[in-house]
Design an enzyme around this catalytic site. Structure first.
Site, PDB file in Angstrom:
ATOM      1  N   ASP A  65     -13.193  -2.202 -41.182  1.00  0.00           N
ATOM      2  CA  ASP A  65     -14.063  -2.647 -40.055  1.00  0.00           C
ATOM      3  C   ASP A  65     -15.458  -2.546 -40.193  1.00  0.00           C
ATOM      4  O   ASP A  65     -16.517  -3.305 -39.742  1.00  0.00           O
ATOM      5  CB  ASP A  65     -13.536  -2.354 -38.595  1.00  0.00           C
ATOM      6  CG  ASP A  65     -13.189  -0.959 -38.485  1.00  0.00           C
ATOM      7  OD1 ASP A  65     -13.637  -0.421 -39.510  1.00  0.00           O
ATOM      8  OD2 ASP A  65     -12.644  -0.320 -37.608  1.00  0.00           O
TER       9      ASP A  65
HETATM   10  C1  LIG Z   1      -6.418  14.407 -39.524  1.00  0.00           C
HETATM   11  C2  LIG Z   1      -7.635  14.623 -40.268  1.00  0.00           C
HETATM   12  C3  LIG Z   1      -7.373  14.205 -41.671  1.00  0.00           C
HETATM   13  C4  LIG Z   1      -8.725  15.027 -39.909  1.00  0.00           C
HETATM   14  C5  LIG Z   1      -9.953  14.507 -40.490  1.00  0.00           C
HETATM   15  C6  LIG Z   1     -10.729  13.872 -39.659  1.00  0.00           C
HETATM   16  C7  LIG Z   1     -10.773  12.377 -39.978  1.00  0.00           C
HETATM   17  C8  LIG Z   1      -9.452  11.884 -40.313  1.00  0.00           C
HETATM   18  C9  LIG Z   1     -11.148  11.522 -38.815  1.00  0.00           C
HETATM   19  C10 LIG Z   1     -12.796  11.754 -38.224  1.00  0.00           C
HETATM   20  C11 LIG Z   1     -13.445  10.609 -37.957  1.00  0.00           C
HETATM   21  C12 LIG Z   1     -12.540   9.513 -37.870  1.00  0.00           C
HETATM   22  C13 LIG Z   1     -11.588   9.196 -36.899  1.00  0.00           C
HETATM   23  C14 LIG Z   1     -12.830   8.058 -38.109  1.00  0.00           C
HETATM   24  C15 LIG Z   1     -12.141   7.191 -38.965  1.00  0.00           C
HETATM   25  C16 LIG Z   1     -10.893   7.652 -39.422  1.00  0.00           C
HETATM   26  C17 LIG Z   1     -10.324   9.131 -39.418  1.00  0.00           C
HETATM   27  C18 LIG Z   1     -11.633  10.022 -39.154  1.00  0.00           C
HETATM   28  C19 LIG Z   1     -12.291   9.826 -40.588  1.00  0.00           C
HETATM   29  C20 LIG Z   1     -12.394   5.579 -38.883  1.00  0.00           C
HETATM   30  C21 LIG Z   1     -13.317   5.270 -40.123  1.00  0.00           C
HETATM   31  C22 LIG Z   1     -11.135   4.736 -38.743  1.00  0.00           C
HETATM   32  C23 LIG Z   1     -11.454   3.219 -38.641  1.00  0.00           C
HETATM   33  C24 LIG Z   1     -12.168   3.037 -37.068  1.00  0.00           C
HETATM   34  O1  LIG Z   1     -12.142   1.737 -36.827  1.00  0.00           O
HETATM   35  C25 LIG Z   1     -13.317   3.922 -37.185  1.00  0.00           C
HETATM   36  C26 LIG Z   1     -14.602   3.028 -38.046  1.00  0.00           C
HETATM   37  C27 LIG Z   1     -13.976   3.705 -35.712  1.00  0.00           C
HETATM   38  C28 LIG Z   1     -13.087   5.539 -37.586  1.00  0.00           C
HETATM   39  C29 LIG Z   1     -14.327   6.095 -37.520  1.00  0.00           C
HETATM   40  C30 LIG Z   1     -14.160   7.609 -37.448  1.00  0.00           C
END
Ligand SMILES: CC(C)=CCC[C@@H](C)[C@H]1CC[C@@]2(C)C3=C(CC[C@]12C)[C@@]1(C)CC[C@H](O)C(C)(C)[C@@H]1CC3
Length: 726
Positions: free
Chosen positions: A451
């Site tokens: 996205d």
């Molecule tokens: C449980 C674990 C592995 C913890 C580490 C944290 C990450 C997995 C998280 C932190 C920010 C996070 C929520 C994020 C995403 C995936 C998982 C993240 C990176 C994504 C990129 C997934 C796709 C979404 O549409 C969006 C772009 C909003 C988010 C952004 C932040």
């Protein structure tokens, strides 16, 4: 005044902090050591804003706006006033998860890398200010109840950073931890951190064998087919747990050992507690299958594992870590894996190892300071995502062509151009083609997100299509978007799993049945990629906008859009809602889905899906005209309203309804009135409630959303109904 001030917790001199950013969006806080240095290097206004300093000078706006558009313009002026002009981004404290800082602190302690005093003070202050006001513990995320995991790891941080055992904050947290049964009830990652720090025994942690990484790739459960985050964590965690790596025991750790448990450390039978997880922590209990596999693994590790195989598979894991670092400029995908990786580098390369030092240094880019103190963020920022929205929404709101917004848009546009991937990943790193795509945070972080790529494509094209931006056409070669389209098309799920949908970083590569062996206990849906309606919606928007502007792969794009929108229609729930995974929750997903459907001309009057989607949202409107959805919705998969309405969610609902051509204008006007009323005299909106989520159970803040979405919503309203007075 923060809670920490009322109890005399020391803090740094906030006027000495500087936020350094690079053209590629890296953000690093620096503390100037003297008054003298400070004089020569004055603190900028943005930093003052981020630190909630009363000396912050808000941007000039029109006082007492009289119309909806004037309100929108004021918000837009405020928001661009807090842009970091040198990078074109909006650095913000991307906080919420309470299990990130342990990585940085444990890694520093393990590797004997001193944490500077100013960081220590501010990390302590953050924890003191975010402790549960009643029981003094911490949860998985900032609005969670106190859990064993959150309380244990954050207690350990406080102790390692120097808060004494008898300090009232420690006493209170420790009492809560003991009421929760002590640190023995930690979930897998908690146990792993404790074991690394020598505060627990590895025999009490379920195995994470690196042999999995030595399997041939064709095996359907190969870990490199798992979700990118999960595999990034289990590679170094597997290394540490297979090699049973522990920090050198010292008097402080011995003390902490005696504080964490309800029994003396030496009396604990760790091996019997592998599966013990405190009830309040448990979100995703073990399946019987996982327990059986764990038992087999334990037996294998104890009696069967040949040394050569262990060495071989750990070497494989180490090679994968090196590749990950190569692909991410030593940042790693996110802070949890980065911290585990950095410890592995230290083990293998030693304290002077170049990779270890570089990785440790880059971890600092995830540390961010705010008014409550300093913490480790969910990622190294949200730069690309915010910039892509900013550019688009200023266009949608009719602002972009006005001269006062021009330069800020150009700065962000240039940032997006710089952030497009121009290399592919190292061979053998099991990564797909990324050239042409965009990440969520920065190019250096290196991971394509579907996205984010789609939203960036749209933002770039909007600028390139606008007469007002003729002056920057020459900065971008439009054919580079073809590469982005190639990646995006390649990300659509067109195999057996969830046909037509988009996932986050990759397409679904392994069966969701793997969730049966999800070992994390505190998160759902982490093992493989899943279809996400929001990712699918944004991808539709990016593809459709591109399609209107180019003939490149035209037929394939059309097919992809058809498949994706069919998926969106198909995954609507019978009550008209969509479950959102990355924002809270049904409101967030509803907005995105309605926008994507509007892109293929489905609206309230010609589509049952859209009508049901709108009616669902409208049925949740609160008496004051706004919307508010609780984090509980994400956990329970059922809409749970907050008591008060919230500006971000009001904006989400309003955007969805406006784009769907919802006919009942008074419903919309009431929401507009709410946004207008809540606007501050400076033009800004204040933070009200966490906006984002991940893995169903963890809340995370998106501080720029309180500007981006209300600006879009109000602007869309004005575009549709004209500029009404307020
Ligand atoms: C449980 C674990 C592995 C913890 C580490 C944290 C990450 C997995 C998280 C932190 C920010 C996070 C929520 C994020 C995403 C995936 C998982 C993240 C990176 C994504 C990129 C997934 C796709 C979404 O549409 C969006 C772009 C909003 C988010 C952004 C932040």
């Amino acid at each position: 005044m923060q809670y920490s001030d009322t109890i005399g917790i020391p803090k740094t001199d906030s006027s000495r902090w500087r936020l350094r950013t690079t053209k590629l969006g890296a953000q690093k806080w620096e503390y100037l050591q003297s008054e003298e240095e400070s004089k020569h290097d004055p603190q900028d206004n943005l930093t003052k804003y981020l630190l909630d300093d009363p000396a912050f000078v808000p941007p000039q706006i029109t006082p007492n706006p009289r119309t909806v558009f004037e309100t929108t313009k004021n918000a837009a002026l405020f928001f661009q006033g807090v842009q970091d002009k040198s990078s074109g981004t909006w650095p913000v404290l991307y906080k919420g998860p309470m299990f990130m800082a342990i990585g940085y602190v444990a890694c520093a302690y393990f590797t004997k890398m001193p944490i500077p005093d100013h960081e220590k003070k501010e990390i302590i202050r953050y924890l003191v200010n975010t402790a549960h006001p009643v029981d003094g513990g911490w949860g998985l995320h900032e609005i969670d109840k106190s859990t064993c995991f959150g309380t244990t790891i954050n207690y350990v941080i406080l102790r390692i950073l120097g808060l004494p055992k008898e300090h009232p904050v420690c006493v209170k947290a420790r009492n809560t931890l003991h009421k929760l049964g002590g640190a023995i009830g930690n979930p897998h990652w908690g146990k792993a951190w404790l074991a690394v720090l020598n505060l627990y025994k590895w025999e009490g942690v379920n195995p994470a064998p690196t042999e999995l990484f030595a399997l041939p790739y064709w095996t359907p459960i190969h870990p490199m087919k798992w979700w990118v985050h999960t595999r990034a964590i289990y590679i170094p965690l597997g290394y540490l747990s297979s090699a049973k790596i522990q920090c050198e025991l010292d008097p402080l750790l011995e003390e902490i050992r005696s504080e964490l448990f309800t029994q003396p450390f030496d009396k604990i039978k760790f091996a019997d507690n592998r599966n013990k997880v405190c009830g309040v922590d448990l979100y995703y209990p073990h399946t019987a299958l996982l327990n059986i596999l764990n038992n087999c693994m334990v037996a294998y590790e104890k009696y069967l594992r040949p040394k050569w195989l262990l060495d071989y598979s750990n070497k494989k894991a180490y090679d994968l870590i090196i590749k990950e670092l190569e692909n991410t400029e030593h940042l790693g995908i996110a802070p949890v894996s980065a911290a585990f990786e950095t410890i592995v580098l230290y083990i293998v390369q030693g304290a002077k190892g170049a990779d270890y030092l570089r990785s440790f240094n880059r971890m600092k880019e995830t540390l961010f300071l705010g008014k409550q103190g300093m913490t480790v963020m969910g990622t190294n920022g949200s730069q690309v995502w915010d910039c892509a929205f900013f550019i688009q929404y200023y266009f949608v709101a009719g602002l972009a062509d006005l001269p006062e917004y021009h330069d800020a848009i150009v700065r962000s546009f240039e940032f997006l151009i710089r952030s497009q991937f121009d290399t592919d990943c190292a061979k053998g790193s099991f990564r797909d083609k990324r050239l042409g795509a965009w990440p969520f945070s920065t190019k250096e972080q290196g991971y394509t997100v579907s996205d984010c790529t789609a939203e960036a494509i749209k933002a770039i094209l909007m600028v390139m299509n606008s007469k007002s931006f003729k002056d920057v056409y020459n900065l971008y070669d439009l054919s580079k978007l073809n590469d982005a389209i190639d990646v995006l098309l390649g990300l659509q799920n067109v195999g057996n799993f969830e046909f037509g949908s988009f996932s986050t970083y990759e397409k679904i590569k392994a069966t969701p049945m793997l969730e049966l062996i999800n070992p994390a206990e505190v998160f759902g849906n982490i093992m493989v990629e899943y279809p996400y309606v929001e990712c699918t919606d944004s991808s539709v928007l990016g593809l459709a906008y591109f399609h209107k502007n180019s003939n490149y792969r035209s037929q394939e794009i059309k097919t992809a859009i058809k498949r994706a929108t069919d998926y969106i229609i198909h995954c609507q729930r019978p009550d008209g809602s969509w479950y959102g995974c990355w924002g809270i929750c049904f409101t967030y997903a509803g907005m995105f889905a309605l926008e994507a459907l509007a892109e293929i001309d489905l609206n309230y009057s010609n589509s049952d899906t859209v009508r049901k989607g709108c009616d669902f949202l409208v049925s949740r409107q609160l008496p004051d005209g706004g919307w508010g959805e609780s984090m509980k919705s994400c956990e329970t998969h059922t809409y749970v309203s907050t008591q008060e309405s919230l500006i971000v969610q009001t904006a989400w609902a309003l955007i969805g309804l406006l784009l769907a051509d919802y006919p009942d204008k008074p419903v919309l006007r009431r929401a507009v009135d709410l946004l207008v009323e809540r606007q501050q005299r400076t033009g800004e909106w204040e933070f009200e409630y966490v906006e984002g989520v991940f893995n169903h159970s963890c809340a995370i803040e998106y501080p720029n959303y309180k500007f981006l979405f209300p600006i879009k919503a109000l602007g869309l309203f004005v575009q549709k109904y004209g500029d009404e007075s307020i």
